[in-house]
Design a protein around this motif. Structure first.
Motif, PDB file in Angstrom:
ATOM      1  N   MET A   1     -31.603  21.330  10.649  1.00 14.08           N
ATOM      2  CA  MET A   1     -31.056  20.043  11.465  1.00 14.08           C
ATOM      3  C   MET A   1     -30.669  18.814  11.044  1.00 14.08           C
ATOM      4  N   LEU A   2     -29.742  18.722  11.171  1.00 12.53           N
ATOM      5  CA  LEU A   2     -28.507  17.619  10.568  1.00 12.53           C
ATOM      6  C   LEU A   2     -29.399  15.727  11.360  1.00 12.53           C
ATOM      7  N   LEU A   3     -29.431  14.965  10.102  1.00 12.51           N
ATOM      8  CA  LEU A   3     -30.392  14.083  10.620  1.00 12.51           C
ATOM      9  C   LEU A   3     -28.977  12.437  10.434  1.00 12.51           C
ATOM     10  N   GLY A   8     -29.273   4.441   5.162  1.00 12.66           N
ATOM     11  CA  GLY A   8     -30.320   4.947   5.049  1.00 12.66           C
ATOM     12  C   GLY A   8     -31.598   4.856   5.547  1.00 12.66           C
ATOM     13  N   PHE A   9     -31.603   4.245   6.650  1.00 11.92           N
ATOM     14  CA  PHE A   9     -33.212   4.317   7.167  1.00 11.92           C
ATOM     15  C   PHE A   9     -32.727   5.259   8.807  1.00 11.92           C
ATOM     16  N   SER A  10     -33.611   4.257   9.315  1.00 16.18           N
ATOM     17  CA  SER A  10     -33.214   5.044  11.181  1.00 16.18           C
ATOM     18  C   SER A  10     -34.267   5.668  11.227  1.00 16.18           C
ATOM     19  N   PHE A  11     -35.299   5.241  11.042  1.00 15.85           N
ATOM     20  CA  PHE A  11     -36.708   6.526  11.487  1.00 15.85           C
ATOM     21  C   PHE A  11     -36.535   7.416  10.620  1.00 15.85           C
ATOM     22  N   THR A  12     -35.218   7.528   9.375  1.00 15.55           N
ATOM     23  CA  THR A  12     -35.609   9.330   8.796  1.00 15.55           C
ATOM     24  C   THR A  12     -36.686  10.062   8.195  1.00 15.55           C
ATOM     25  N   GLU A  13     -37.845   9.217   7.189  1.00 18.95           N
ATOM     26  CA  GLU A  13     -39.217   9.627   7.089  1.00 18.95           C
ATOM     27  C   GLU A  13     -39.805  10.293   8.605  1.00 18.95           C
ATOM     28  N   ASP A  14     -40.052   9.394   9.759  1.00 18.82           N
ATOM     29  CA  ASP A  14     -40.248   9.929  10.474  1.00 18.82           C
ATOM     30  C   ASP A  14     -39.963  11.397  11.534  1.00 18.82           C
ATOM     31  N   ASP A  17     -40.576  14.400   8.752  1.00 21.64           N
ATOM     32  CA  ASP A  17     -41.366  15.147   9.713  1.00 21.64           C
ATOM     33  C   ASP A  17     -41.610  15.763  10.790  1.00 21.64           C
ATOM     34  N   VAL A  18     -41.177  15.014  11.925  1.00 21.11           N
ATOM     35  CA  VAL A  18     -41.001  16.087  13.059  1.00 21.11           C
ATOM     36  C   VAL A  18     -40.147  17.101  12.605  1.00 21.11           C
ATOM     37  N   VAL A  19     -38.794  17.720  11.428  1.00 22.10           N
ATOM     38  CA  VAL A  19     -38.502  18.832  11.185  1.00 22.10           C
ATOM     39  C   VAL A  19     -39.355  19.281  10.560  1.00 22.10           C
ATOM     40  N   ALA A  20     -39.656  18.903   9.352  1.00 24.51           N
ATOM     41  CA  ALA A  20     -40.395  19.822   8.369  1.00 24.51           C
ATOM     42  C   ALA A  20     -41.637  20.462   9.198  1.00 24.51           C
ATOM     43  N   ALA A  21     -41.839  19.900  10.491  1.00 22.18           N
ATOM     44  CA  ALA A  21     -42.968  20.587  10.924  1.00 22.18           C
ATOM     45  C   ALA A  21     -43.119  21.851  11.855  1.00 22.18           C
ATOM     46  N   LEU A 325     -43.021   0.766  18.396  1.00 22.98           N
ATOM     47  CA  LEU A 325     -43.859   2.284  18.505  1.00 22.98           C
ATOM     48  C   LEU A 325     -44.395   2.793  19.805  1.00 22.98           C
ATOM     49  N   ILE A 326     -43.161   3.258  20.398  1.00 20.16           N
ATOM     50  CA  ILE A 326     -42.964   3.687  21.466  1.00 20.16           C
ATOM     51  C   ILE A 326     -43.519   5.653  21.396  1.00 20.16           C
ATOM     52  N   SER A 327     -42.679   5.908  20.337  1.00 17.78           N
ATOM     53  CA  SER A 327     -42.563   7.363  19.897  1.00 17.78           C
ATOM     54  C   SER A 327     -44.638   7.729  19.288  1.00 17.78           C
ATOM     55  N   PRO A 328     -44.815   7.041  18.418  1.00 19.68           N
ATOM     56  CA  PRO A 328     -46.578   7.709  18.252  1.00 19.68           C
ATOM     57  C   PRO A 328     -47.520   6.927  18.908  1.00 19.68           C
ATOM     58  N   SER A 329     -46.886   6.149  20.015  1.00 23.99           N
ATOM     59  CA  SER A 329     -47.499   5.749  21.344  1.00 23.99           C
ATOM     60  C   SER A 329     -47.726   6.534  22.802  1.00 23.99           C
ATOM     61  N   VAL A 330     -46.440   7.515  22.115  1.00 24.44           N
ATOM     62  CA  VAL A 330     -46.542   8.860  23.310  1.00 24.44           C
ATOM     63  C   VAL A 330     -47.678  10.380  22.808  1.00 24.44           C
ATOM     64  N   GLY A 331     -47.183  10.068  21.442  1.00 24.08           N
ATOM     65  CA  GLY A 331     -48.440  10.427  20.481  1.00 24.08           C
ATOM     66  C   GLY A 331     -49.431  11.057  21.007  1.00 24.08           C
ATOM     67  N   ALA A 332     -49.633   9.413  21.097  1.00 20.58           N
ATOM     68  CA  ALA A 332     -51.835   9.262  21.084  1.00 20.58           C
ATOM     69  C   ALA A 332     -51.871   8.847  22.986  1.00 20.58           C
ATOM     70  N   LEU A 333     -51.365   9.584  23.702  1.00 19.07           N
ATOM     71  CA  LEU A 333     -50.905   9.098  24.667  1.00 19.07           C
ATOM     72  C   LEU A 333     -51.680  10.859  25.462  1.00 19.07           C
ATOM     73  N   THR A 334     -50.348  11.690  24.519  1.00 22.32           N
ATOM     74  CA  THR A 334     -50.881  13.565  25.241  1.00 22.32           C
ATOM     75  C   THR A 334     -51.878  13.534  23.629  1.00 22.32           C
TER      76      THR A 334
END
Length: 459
Positions: A1-3, A8-14, A17-21, A325-334
């Motif tokens: 994956m190319l990110l 240096g930021f832009s939710f890179t840690e998140d 994690d998604v890519v590594a999973a 927190l839109i993306s983690p909110s979707v995760g909590a919803l699903t």
């Protein structure tokens, strides 16, 4: 994956994690961090990713993308796709995916979405918006103020809430020049506001007549003025695969603050609390019509809209996941994948989407307005005031949060700005069936979930 990472930021840690999973390697291309992060942030990125390249400039360019993909392919790396959550690089993501043969929006579509004058008027022509927009000039500013109607001002190409505000009789040209100057001096945001003509078209579609005073005379930023969109505000989180849109969540912005230079979104709840089933169904149909009219056949979209008795109308279409927190909110919803997960999976399965589409349908709203999961979420965003932070305290409430993020620390200095400065954010999840009993107390208690004190008075 190319990110793709901005400074240096832009939710890179998140994203990592998604890519590594998924058992994939991460390759990060980042623009140069701000001076205070140049010594530390590249090392952090190197510890997160398999390969990192940091450019010499604060803004990535198409040449940077091409050269890095060449480098990866020359070393035998099979790059599956490219993703970024920084809206200013969304057209670069489109360019990269076109180079890699991955179905996605094309560059022209992305730039058209970011041109909010053309977008508003195109949807008005199609009967999907009741308002119209025009580039703001000294003449149109005075004209709208004489008319005395309700209008809204924002950058033609903007991000977050920077420089967005209702037009008032007290709005002056000096206010706009101040915001434009502030944008030019902002390392992180400056490039997002710069005018960028359509690919291959050297003409400026918003040029003004010779001698007309306009904000574009202050290089790098131009404003629009549009008819004010009334009603309560919502966002539709949409994943589109091969022309078929799927709404995986609808967030209601249950608390908002309009300031002199920005509109702040303080709290969101999902599913919405104030819509009838019929109104929600009408919203789902309206979103589908908007995407179809714009020809948006692939991608992840954060569609911001308002609902009034007269129906649904557009705020803007963002070709990316929503912020905060839109993306983690979707995760909590699903109860599983967040919006970043779903966007990434849509890219990775674009050539053979059948299995992914089955999962996506099982998570999305049905045509009759029914959400598929049994969960509800509420999150609050905290903004910092100008001043030096003395202390930050987390307080317990009636419900334990599923996620708490504090983004600043004691000693940080917050400068006055025409965009929001995030202090922190907290997400709560509950069963949908018991949501109405829990929510009123939670909304009140959540206002003090993060408390901040400052070294001196500020205003």
């Amino acid at each position: 994956m190319l990110l793709l990472s901005h400074v240096g930021f832009s939710f890179t840690e998140d994203l990592v994690d998604v890519v590594a999973a998924r058992g994939l390697r991460c390759h990060v291309l980042s623009s140069l961090p701000e001076p205070q992060h140049q010594e530390t942030r590249p090392a952090v990125l190197a510890g997160l990713a398999d390969d990192v390249r940091v450019t010499d400039g604060h803004v990535l360019t198409p040449r940077d993308i091409e050269e890095y993909i060449d480098h990866l392919q020359d070393t035998g790396t099979d790059v599956r796709c490219c993703v970024t959550v920084w809206e200013g690089y969304r057209h670069l993501m489109a360019l990269a995916n076109a180079r890699l043969g991955v179905p996605d929006l094309d560059e022209k579509q992305v730039l058209e979405l970011r041109d909010k004058v053309t977008l508003r008027n195109r949807l008005a022509d199609a009967g999907l918006s009741r308002g119209r927009a025009s580039v703001l000039t000294a003449g149109t500013l005075a004209e709208r103020q004489r008319e005395g109607g309700r209008y809204f001002v924002k950058p033609v190409r903007g991000i977050a809430s920077f420089g967005t505000f209702p037009l008032t009789a007290g709005t002056t040209w000096a206010d706009l020049e101040r915001i434009a100057a502030e944008a030019r001096s902002d390392t992180v945001y400056a490039s997002v506001f710069a005018h960028r003509p359509d690919p291959g078209d050297p003409a400026d579609p918003h040029s003004t007549a010779p001698g007309t005073a306009a904000v574009q005379e202050t290089p790098g930023m131009e404003f629009l003025v549009e008819d004010y969109v009334p009603g309560r505000e919502f966002s539709f989180e949409v994943v589109v695969v091969d022309g078929e849109p799927h709404v995986v969540a609808v967030h209601e912005k249950c608390e908002m603050t309009e300031t002199a230079g920005a509109v702040l979104e303080d709290a969101c709840v999902s599913p919405p609390t104030s819509l009838s089933r019929e109104e929600l169904v009408a919203g789902l149909r309206w979103v589908s019509s908007v995407l179809d009219t714009l020809g948006l056949g692939w991608g992840c979209f954060h569609v911001e809209a308002r609902h009034a008795p007269s129906g649904w109308d557009l705020i803007e279409v963002n070709p990316r996941v929503g912020g905060s927190l839109i993306s983690p909110s979707v995760g909590a919803l699903t109860g599983g994948p967040g919006l970043l997960d779903l966007w990434l999976d849509s890219l990775l399965t674009a050539h053979r989407p059948a299995g992914f589409l089955e999962e996506l349908k099982s998570l999305s709203y049905t045509a009759d307005g029914t959400p598929q999961g049994g969960n509800a979420t509420f999150f609050r965003v905290f903004f910092a005031d100008p001043g030096t932070i003395r202390g930050i305290r987390l307080n317990d409430g009636p419900l334990r949060p599923v996620l708490t993020q504090v983004l600043l620390k004691p000693g940080d200095v917050v400068e006055p700005a025409s965009r929001e400065v995030f202090l922190g954010q907290v997400l709560w999840s509950m069963g949908h069936a018991g949501r109405d009993a829990i929510l009123p107390g939670l909304v009140t208690a959540s206002r003090s979930a993060i408390e901040v004190t400052y070294e001196k008075e500020h205003g």
